[in-house]
Design a protein around this motif. Structure first.
Motif, PDB file in Angstrom:
ATOM      1  N   ALA A   1       0.837  -1.202   0.000  1.00  0.00           N
ATOM      2  CA  ALA A   1       0.000   0.000   0.000  1.00  0.00           C
ATOM      3  C   ALA A   1       0.871   1.251   0.000  1.00  0.00           C
ATOM      4  O   ALA A   1       0.566   2.234  -0.696  1.00  0.00           O
ATOM      5  CB  ALA A   1      -0.930  -0.004   1.210  1.00  0.00           C
TER       6      ALA A   1
ATOM      7  N   THR B   1       2.441   1.649  -3.472  1.00  0.00           N
ATOM      8  CA  THR B   1       1.438   2.160  -4.402  1.00  0.00           C
ATOM      9  C   THR B   1       1.173   3.642  -4.170  1.00  0.00           C
ATOM     10  O   THR B   1       1.066   4.430  -5.118  1.00  0.00           O
ATOM     11  CB  THR B   1       0.124   1.379  -4.251  1.00  0.00           C
ATOM     12  OG1 THR B   1       0.377  -0.018  -4.454  1.00  0.00           O
ATOM     13  CG2 THR B   1      -0.913   1.851  -5.247  1.00  0.00           C
TER      14      THR B   1
ATOM     15  N   LEU C   1      -2.843  -2.043  -8.521  1.00  0.00           N
ATOM     16  CA  LEU C   1      -3.282  -1.067  -7.527  1.00  0.00           C
ATOM     17  C   LEU C   1      -3.029   0.359  -8.005  1.00  0.00           C
ATOM     18  O   LEU C   1      -3.859   1.248  -7.799  1.00  0.00           O
ATOM     19  CB  LEU C   1      -2.555  -1.324  -6.197  1.00  0.00           C
ATOM     20  CG  LEU C   1      -2.889  -2.633  -5.474  1.00  0.00           C
ATOM     21  CD1 LEU C   1      -1.973  -2.831  -4.288  1.00  0.00           C
ATOM     22  CD2 LEU C   1      -4.349  -2.641  -5.018  1.00  0.00           C
TER      23      LEU C   1
ATOM     24  N   THR D   1      -6.434   0.713  -0.478  1.00  0.00           N
ATOM     25  CA  THR D   1      -5.520  -0.281  -1.028  1.00  0.00           C
ATOM     26  C   THR D   1      -5.371  -1.483  -0.107  1.00  0.00           C
ATOM     27  O   THR D   1      -5.205  -2.621  -0.570  1.00  0.00           O
ATOM     28  CB  THR D   1      -4.150   0.359  -1.297  1.00  0.00           C
ATOM     29  OG1 THR D   1      -4.311   1.405  -2.257  1.00  0.00           O
ATOM     30  CG2 THR D   1      -3.165  -0.658  -1.843  1.00  0.00           C
TER      31      THR D   1
END
Length: 284
Positions: free
Chosen positions: A73, A76, A158, A219
């Motif tokens: 996460a 991303t 993502l 995410t």
């Protein structure tokens, strides 16, 4: 049209009832279930137990999944910020005609379900996908790259899904930026780097924080992206929750994991609020 006190009261009651019915009650059921005992025959047994929470703390495999989810996460989020910031900057500096066109193109993917777009990414990243065929035809590689079922594929999926959520808050902040302050900094001898760090970055910090929150928080729960692009071994916290509820039928564990994830996200939102308040006080 003037809103009477009776109408205002009715609206407040309606909103409160909606929030309680679809927000508070499901959350309370989740909390209660997390303290019950697993029963494969009846899903749960009404017997108080801390086994789900203790298992989350003791079993290292759960912590590995959580840390891995945070890492993906965060990766991303940083990738969306690195590419989304200049995109939002140049979009905000365009003429209104071109600005509208770019924003419409940015929003077009939202017209398609995110699950469908994730399946489309499989066609792009697969061994015989569009990306590998293009690289082979250009002579950049001789054998197809193995991208699918890796962390790279998960991050790519993502990033594709979450980039608009980074760009839109940044664009809204940059559009309101007084560019005369930037010109004044340049007139006073500030270079491009100093103008960005001393003027632009502080003034756009609320948009940066909002974009990071809007990307990072969802995410963590996009389990279908990890399932379709990462395979069974590339699990996120969302995959763990899904498996506990649907496959293992361990509702207390699934509920406890959900509560931990909610607490983690709530702490992040509180931190964002505190940073935003400090930023507002600093500007005053």
């Amino acid at each position: 049209m003037k809103i009477t006190s009776k109408t205002r009261f009715s609206i407040i009651v309606l909103i409160s009832g909606w929030f309680i019915l679809f927000g508070v009650i499901p959350l309370l059921l989740l909390v209660i279930t997390s303290f019950l005992t697993m029963d494969p025959a009846n899903l749960v047994r009404f017997s108080f137990s801390l086994k789900a929470y203790s298992q989350l703390l003791i079993d290292p495999s759960y912590m590995i999944i959580f840390i891995r989810s945070v890492k993906l996460a965060l990766t991303t989020t940083l990738l969306c910020l690195a590419l989304g910031y200049p995109f939002a900057w140049y979009t905000a500096r365009m003429t209104p005609k071109w600005r509208t066109s770019v924003l419409v193109l940015l929003m077009i993917p939202f017209w398609t379900n995110s699950l469908v777009r994730t399946y489309a990414m499989r066609m792009v990243l697969g061994t015989q996908g569009i990306l590998n065929k293009a690289l082979v035809s250009l002579g950049l590689i001789h054998t197809p790259l193995k991208i699918m079922y890796t962390d790279y594929a998960v991050v790519a999926g993502l990033f594709y899904l979450m980039l608009p959520f980074m760009v839109l808050p940044l664009y809204a902040t940059i559009e309101k930026l007084d560019f005369q302050l930037v010109d004044a900094a340049r007139d006073l001898g500030a270079g491009a780097v100093n103008a960005f760090t001393k003027v632009i970055f502080p003034l756009t910090l609320p948009g940066i924080m909002a974009g990071c929150i809007m990307v990072f928080v969802p995410t963590m729960g996009l389990f279908y992206v990890a399932s379709l692009l990462g395979g069974a071994r590339q699990l996120l916290v969302g995959n763990l929750i899904q498996q506990q509820f649907l496959n293992a039928r361990n509702w207390p564990m699934g509920s406890a994991t959900s509560i931990v994830l909610i607490i983690f996200m709530t702490v992040m939102l509180i931190g964002y609020g505190l940073l935003l308040r400090r930023f507002s006080r600093g500007r005053e």
